[in-house]
Write a protein that holds these residues in place. Structure first.
Motif, PDB file in Angstrom:
ATOM      1  N   GLU A 113       0.436  -1.448   0.236  1.00 20.91           N
ATOM      2  CA  GLU A 113      -0.569  -0.041  -0.198  1.00 20.91           C
ATOM      3  C   GLU A 113       0.820   1.283  -0.184  1.00 20.91           C
ATOM      4  OE1 GLU A 113      -2.311  -1.236   3.343  1.00 20.91           O
ATOM      5  OE2 GLU A 113      -3.932  -1.894   2.521  1.00 20.91           O
ATOM      6  N   SER A 114       2.008   1.209   0.612  1.00 18.65           N
ATOM      7  CA  SER A 114       2.926   2.379   0.489  1.00 18.65           C
ATOM      8  C   SER A 114       3.672   2.414  -1.010  1.00 18.65           C
ATOM      9  CB  SER A 114       3.927   1.897   1.944  1.00 18.65           C
ATOM     10  OG  SER A 114       4.695   1.110   1.237  1.00 18.65           O
ATOM     11  N   GLY A 115       3.383   1.847  -1.445  1.00 19.16           N
ATOM     12  CA  GLY A 115       4.307   2.215  -3.164  1.00 19.16           C
ATOM     13  C   GLY A 115       5.111   1.849  -3.938  1.00 19.16           C
ATOM     14  N   LEU A 116       4.284   1.225  -4.936  1.00 20.41           N
ATOM     15  CA  LEU A 116       4.701   0.319  -5.882  1.00 20.41           C
ATOM     16  C   LEU A 116       4.519   0.221  -7.438  1.00 20.41           C
ATOM     17  CD1 LEU A 116       4.489  -3.111  -4.638  1.00 20.41           C
ATOM     18  CD2 LEU A 116       6.794  -1.639  -4.440  1.00 20.41           C
ATOM     19  N   THR A 117       4.305   1.755  -7.928  1.00 22.03           N
ATOM     20  CA  THR A 117       3.128   2.721  -8.773  1.00 22.03           C
ATOM     21  C   THR A 117       4.392   2.612  -9.747  1.00 22.03           C
ATOM     22  OG1 THR A 117       4.196   4.949  -8.164  1.00 22.03           O
ATOM     23  CG2 THR A 117       2.459   4.982  -6.767  1.00 22.03           C
ATOM     24  N   GLU A 118       4.956   2.096 -10.265  1.00 19.49           N
ATOM     25  CA  GLU A 118       6.048   2.160 -10.934  1.00 19.49           C
ATOM     26  C   GLU A 118       6.058   0.703 -11.634  1.00 19.49           C
ATOM     27  OE1 GLU A 118       8.057   4.488 -13.325  1.00 19.49           O
ATOM     28  OE2 GLU A 118       7.510   6.030 -12.310  1.00 19.49           O
ATOM     29  N   CYS A 119       5.525  -0.379 -11.038  1.00 16.68           N
ATOM     30  CA  CYS A 119       5.034  -1.940 -11.114  1.00 16.68           C
ATOM     31  C   CYS A 119       3.991  -2.638 -10.966  1.00 16.68           C
ATOM     32  CB  CYS A 119       6.029  -2.298  -9.362  1.00 16.68           C
ATOM     33  SG  CYS A 119       7.676  -1.868  -9.127  1.00 16.68           S
TER      34      CYS A 119
END
Length: 261
Positions: A113-119
């Protein structure tokens, strides 16, 4: 039919994968795969060997890792689409490893939830879990990753393959998800099955004669011929694997040492 394998554990997944990264890359190239993702468990340790081999052969290599967690059903494969995505993935791996003793890891919901925005995330549900668990997990993952989430369908010539495929189609339709084919690879050739079984026995601390159903029932978790895959999977599932590979543009060649400020 073009194909990219997106779930693949090498011997850097300790006591699980039965092939070296270079063997997997060479075999994928020999079979004419469009791309191969090396996705060891909470690790990118095999990526350098795989990168060197893939670069020499001209095979597209995807960098990723796979994870299990008590917070969701089955496993996920996380693929970096860019250098930023690789940094995000590396951060998650570091966080999960820090929580446990050496050789172990623990993934929390917050890590995703904390950030895998480019995966991209490919979800492989556990067939032993209930449909309710699957729908709950699909709802949560869809809310997090939206069009960056896919479901992996693994057909390994087992008696429940048709039932499982139909269930995944229903799950995908209800949650507006795409399905990709996968072999959930543990070895580059089926001849490595005895070694894979030996690793399983060591992992469970049992003699081979007592492992029973802990062994996989056949040797299908290898890099399979594309014609064989085309007989098992509908064309759209194979095409989706290539679509996913085409969304991933990161290469280890992009990394350079950067002096801190």
């Amino acid at each position: 039919m073009d194909y990219a394998e997106l779930f693949c554990r090498s011997n850097y997944s300790f006591l699980q994968g039965a092939s070296h990264p270079t063997e997997l890359v060479e075999r994928a190239h020999g079979l004419g795969y469009t791309a191969l993702a090396i996705t060891d468990e909470a690790s990118v340790a095999g990526a350098v060997q795989a990168h060197v081999a893939a670069k020499s052969l001209g095979l597209k290599l995807l960098i990723g890792a796979q994870f299990t967690s008590a917070d969701f059903s089955g496993r996920i494969s996380v693929l970096a689409t860019s250098r930023t995505g690789y940094a995000q993935l590396s951060h998650v791996i570091t966080q999960t490893r820090r929580r446990e003793a050496k050789g172990q890891y623990r993934l929390h919901r917050q890590d995703l939830e904390s950030g895998l925005t480019e995966c991209l995330v490919i979800w492989l549900p556990d067939a032993n879990d209930s449909p309710t668990d699957h729908h709950r997990c699909a709802t949560w993952l869809k809310a997090l990753f939206d069009d960056r989430l896919y479901i992996a369908c693994t057909l390994l010539l087992r008696g429940t393959d048709a039932i499982w495929r139909d269930h995944l189609h229903t799950l995908a339709a209800l949650h507006r998800l795409r399905i990709t084919a996968s072999s959930d690879v543990l070895m580059h050739r089926r001849s490595r099955k005895p070694l894979a079984d030996t690793l399983t026995a060591i992992r469970h601390g049992l003699p081979l004669s007592q492992c029973g159903r802990r062994f996989t029932p056949n040797a299908e978790q290898h890099l399979r011929n594309r014609l064989r895959l085309a007989r098992l999977y509908p064309p759209e599932m194979l095409a989706t694997s290539v679509e996913i590979a085409n969304r991933c543009h990161f290469s280890l060649d992009e990394l350079r040492y950067e002096y801190p400020d």
